[in-house]
Design a protein around this motif. Structure first.
Motif, PDB file in Angstrom:
ATOM      1  N   THR A  79      -5.071  39.578  22.074  1.00 37.75           N
ATOM      2  CA  THR A  79      -5.251  38.276  21.449  1.00 37.75           C
ATOM      3  C   THR A  79      -3.867  37.693  21.244  1.00 37.75           C
ATOM      4  N   VAL A  80      -3.666  36.484  21.755  1.00 38.06           N
ATOM      5  CA  VAL A  80      -2.392  35.784  21.659  1.00 38.06           C
ATOM      6  C   VAL A  80      -2.546  34.646  20.654  1.00 38.06           C
ATOM      7  N   PHE A  81      -1.639  34.624  19.692  1.00 37.36           N
ATOM      8  CA  PHE A  81      -1.609  33.551  18.697  1.00 37.36           C
ATOM      9  C   PHE A  81      -0.360  32.716  18.976  1.00 37.36           C
ATOM     10  N   LEU A  82      -0.547  31.438  19.229  1.00 37.46           N
ATOM     11  CA  LEU A  82       0.581  30.543  19.508  1.00 37.46           C
ATOM     12  C   LEU A  82       0.711  29.512  18.393  1.00 37.46           C
ATOM     13  N   GLN A  83       1.949  29.238  18.018  1.00 41.95           N
ATOM     14  CA  GLN A  83       2.228  28.165  17.062  1.00 41.95           C
ATOM     15  C   GLN A  83       1.870  26.815  17.674  1.00 41.95           C
ATOM     16  N   ASP A  84       2.018  26.725  19.006  1.00 41.56           N
ATOM     17  CA  ASP A  84       1.770  25.467  19.715  1.00 41.56           C
ATOM     18  C   ASP A  84       1.196  25.790  21.091  1.00 41.56           C
ATOM     19  N   LEU A  85      -0.029  25.334  21.364  1.00 37.77           N
ATOM     20  CA  LEU A  85      -0.634  25.592  22.676  1.00 37.77           C
ATOM     21  C   LEU A  85       0.166  24.954  23.812  1.00 37.77           C
ATOM     22  N   GLY A  86       1.069  24.047  23.488  1.00 37.68           N
ATOM     23  CA  GLY A  86       1.965  23.488  24.490  1.00 37.68           C
ATOM     24  C   GLY A  86       2.889  24.545  25.094  1.00 37.68           C
ATOM     25  N   ASP A  87       3.029  25.679  24.400  1.00 45.03           N
ATOM     26  CA  ASP A  87       3.854  26.798  24.899  1.00 45.03           C
ATOM     27  C   ASP A  87       3.061  27.743  25.795  1.00 45.03           C
ATOM     28  N   PHE A  88       1.787  27.436  26.041  1.00 47.88           N
ATOM     29  CA  PHE A  88       0.915  28.353  26.780  1.00 47.88           C
ATOM     30  C   PHE A  88       1.490  28.739  28.142  1.00 47.88           C
ATOM     31  N   ALA A  89       1.893  27.776  28.952  1.00 43.97           N
ATOM     32  CA  ALA A  89       2.353  28.069  30.314  1.00 43.97           C
ATOM     33  C   ALA A  89       3.565  28.991  30.312  1.00 43.97           C
ATOM     34  N   ALA A  90       4.537  28.732  29.445  1.00 46.31           N
ATOM     35  CA  ALA A  90       5.744  29.557  29.391  1.00 46.31           C
ATOM     36  C   ALA A  90       5.417  30.962  28.882  1.00 46.31           C
ATOM     37  N   MET A  91       4.578  31.066  27.862  1.00 34.74           N
ATOM     38  CA  MET A  91       4.157  32.376  27.361  1.00 34.74           C
ATOM     39  C   MET A  91       3.420  33.123  28.455  1.00 34.74           C
ATOM     40  N   GLU A  93       3.563  32.918  31.671  1.00 37.37           N
ATOM     41  CA  GLU A  93       4.435  33.385  32.762  1.00 37.37           C
ATOM     42  C   GLU A  93       5.073  34.725  32.405  1.00 37.37           C
ATOM     43  N   VAL A  94       5.597  34.839  31.201  1.00 38.98           N
ATOM     44  CA  VAL A  94       6.202  36.098  30.746  1.00 38.98           C
ATOM     45  C   VAL A  94       5.133  37.178  30.636  1.00 38.98           C
ATOM     46  N   TYR A  95       4.027  36.851  29.993  1.00 38.18           N
ATOM     47  CA  TYR A  95       2.920  37.789  29.790  1.00 38.18           C
ATOM     48  C   TYR A  95       2.454  38.373  31.122  1.00 38.18           C
ATOM     49  N   ALA A  96       2.218  37.494  32.109  1.00 39.53           N
ATOM     50  CA  ALA A  96       1.724  37.915  33.420  1.00 39.53           C
ATOM     51  C   ALA A  96       2.675  38.897  34.099  1.00 39.53           C
ATOM     52  N   ALA A  97       3.965  38.718  33.901  1.00 35.33           N
ATOM     53  CA  ALA A  97       4.954  39.603  34.517  1.00 35.33           C
ATOM     54  C   ALA A  97       4.902  41.015  33.943  1.00 35.33           C
ATOM     55  N   HIS A  98       4.287  41.180  32.782  1.00 33.87           N
ATOM     56  CA  HIS A  98       4.277  42.491  32.117  1.00 33.87           C
ATOM     57  C   HIS A  98       2.951  43.235  32.180  1.00 33.87           C
ATOM     58  N   VAL A  99       1.840  42.547  32.435  1.00 36.11           N
ATOM     59  CA  VAL A  99       0.539  43.211  32.309  1.00 36.11           C
ATOM     60  C   VAL A  99      -0.029  43.761  33.611  1.00 36.11           C
ATOM     61  N   GLY A 100       0.648  43.573  34.712  1.00 34.89           N
ATOM     62  CA  GLY A 100       0.209  44.185  35.963  1.00 34.89           C
ATOM     63  C   GLY A 100      -0.859  43.393  36.703  1.00 34.89           C
ATOM     64  N   ASP A 101      -1.372  44.007  37.759  1.00 37.44           N
ATOM     65  CA  ASP A 101      -2.316  43.343  38.667  1.00 37.44           C
ATOM     66  C   ASP A 101      -3.748  43.306  38.142  1.00 37.44           C
ATOM     67  N   ALA A 102      -4.042  44.095  37.109  1.00 35.58           N
ATOM     68  CA  ALA A 102      -5.381  44.101  36.514  1.00 35.58           C
ATOM     69  C   ALA A 102      -5.233  43.760  35.029  1.00 35.58           C
ATOM     70  N   PRO A 103      -4.951  42.480  34.722  1.00 37.36           N
ATOM     71  CA  PRO A 103      -4.692  42.110  33.331  1.00 37.36           C
ATOM     72  C   PRO A 103      -5.912  42.352  32.443  1.00 37.36           C
ATOM     73  N   PRO A 104      -5.650  42.514  31.141  1.00 38.65           N
ATOM     74  CA  PRO A 104      -6.746  42.761  30.207  1.00 38.65           C
ATOM     75  C   PRO A 104      -7.538  41.491  29.916  1.00 38.65           C
ATOM     76  N   ALA A 105      -8.679  41.671  29.259  1.00 40.64           N
ATOM     77  CA  ALA A 105      -9.379  40.522  28.690  1.00 40.64           C
ATOM     78  C   ALA A 105      -8.435  39.931  27.640  1.00 40.64           C
ATOM     79  N   ARG A 106      -8.515  38.611  27.425  1.00 37.63           N
ATOM     80  CA  ARG A 106      -7.580  37.991  26.491  1.00 37.63           C
ATOM     81  C   ARG A 106      -8.186  36.760  25.850  1.00 37.63           C
ATOM     82  N   SER A 107      -7.832  36.557  24.606  1.00 35.77           N
ATOM     83  CA  SER A 107      -8.114  35.306  23.904  1.00 35.77           C
ATOM     84  C   SER A 107      -6.768  34.716  23.516  1.00 35.77           C
ATOM     85  N   THR A 108      -6.666  33.400  23.535  1.00 31.70           N
ATOM     86  CA  THR A 108      -5.444  32.725  23.098  1.00 31.70           C
ATOM     87  C   THR A 108      -5.850  31.601  22.157  1.00 31.70           C
TER      88      THR A 108
END
Length: 128
Positions: A79-91, A93-108
């Motif tokens: 579960t990702v909590f953002l102060q501003d959903l405008g930061d979604f794309a940048a967050m 990009e970083v997140y995707a680089a760390h979670v591998g080819d089979a990313p987990p289920a996620r809520s933001t």
């Protein structure tokens, strides 16, 4: 007898201001990781941008998961909590680089405020 085991590492921040929670708990074949902010292990916030803070969040998650005997590629739910959903794309990009080819289920979700003026917080569940 409990099958609940506390996970603690010095490679990630201690519970925020001594609050009554643990970095993570191992139970039932999973590790449940408390929400992690973009804080260094000494408790200071990293940078002022979403990219730097998300990188630190992922480093904290990695350290805690490794201490528990798991890894980022074993995440099953975040579960990702953002102060501003405008930061979604940048967050993301970083997140995707760390979670591998089979990313987990996620809520933001966007939240009104996070501790320490953080821009992002991520909590996680991973398989052991």
């Amino acid at each position: 007898m409990s099958d609940k085991e506390i996970v603690r590492t010095e490679a990630a921040p201690a519970p925020f201001q001594g609050a009554p929670y643990n970095q993570a708990i191992k139970a039932g074949g999973f590790v449940f990781v408390a929400g992690q902010l973009g804080l260094k292990p000494d408790g200071t916030i990293v940078g002022e941008g979403i990219t730097e803070q998300t990188e630190q969040v992922m480093a904290n998650l990695r350290a805690i998961l490794e201490e528990a005997g798991s890894r980022l590629d074993r995440l099953v739910k975040t579960t990702v909590f953002l102060q501003d959903l405008g930061d979604f794309a940048a967050m993301n990009e970083v997140y995707a680089a760390h979670v591998g080819d089979a990313p987990p289920a996620r809520s933001t979700v966007e939240v009104a405020k996070l501790p320490s003026g953080a821009l992002v917080e991520i909590e996680a569940i991973a398989a052991l």
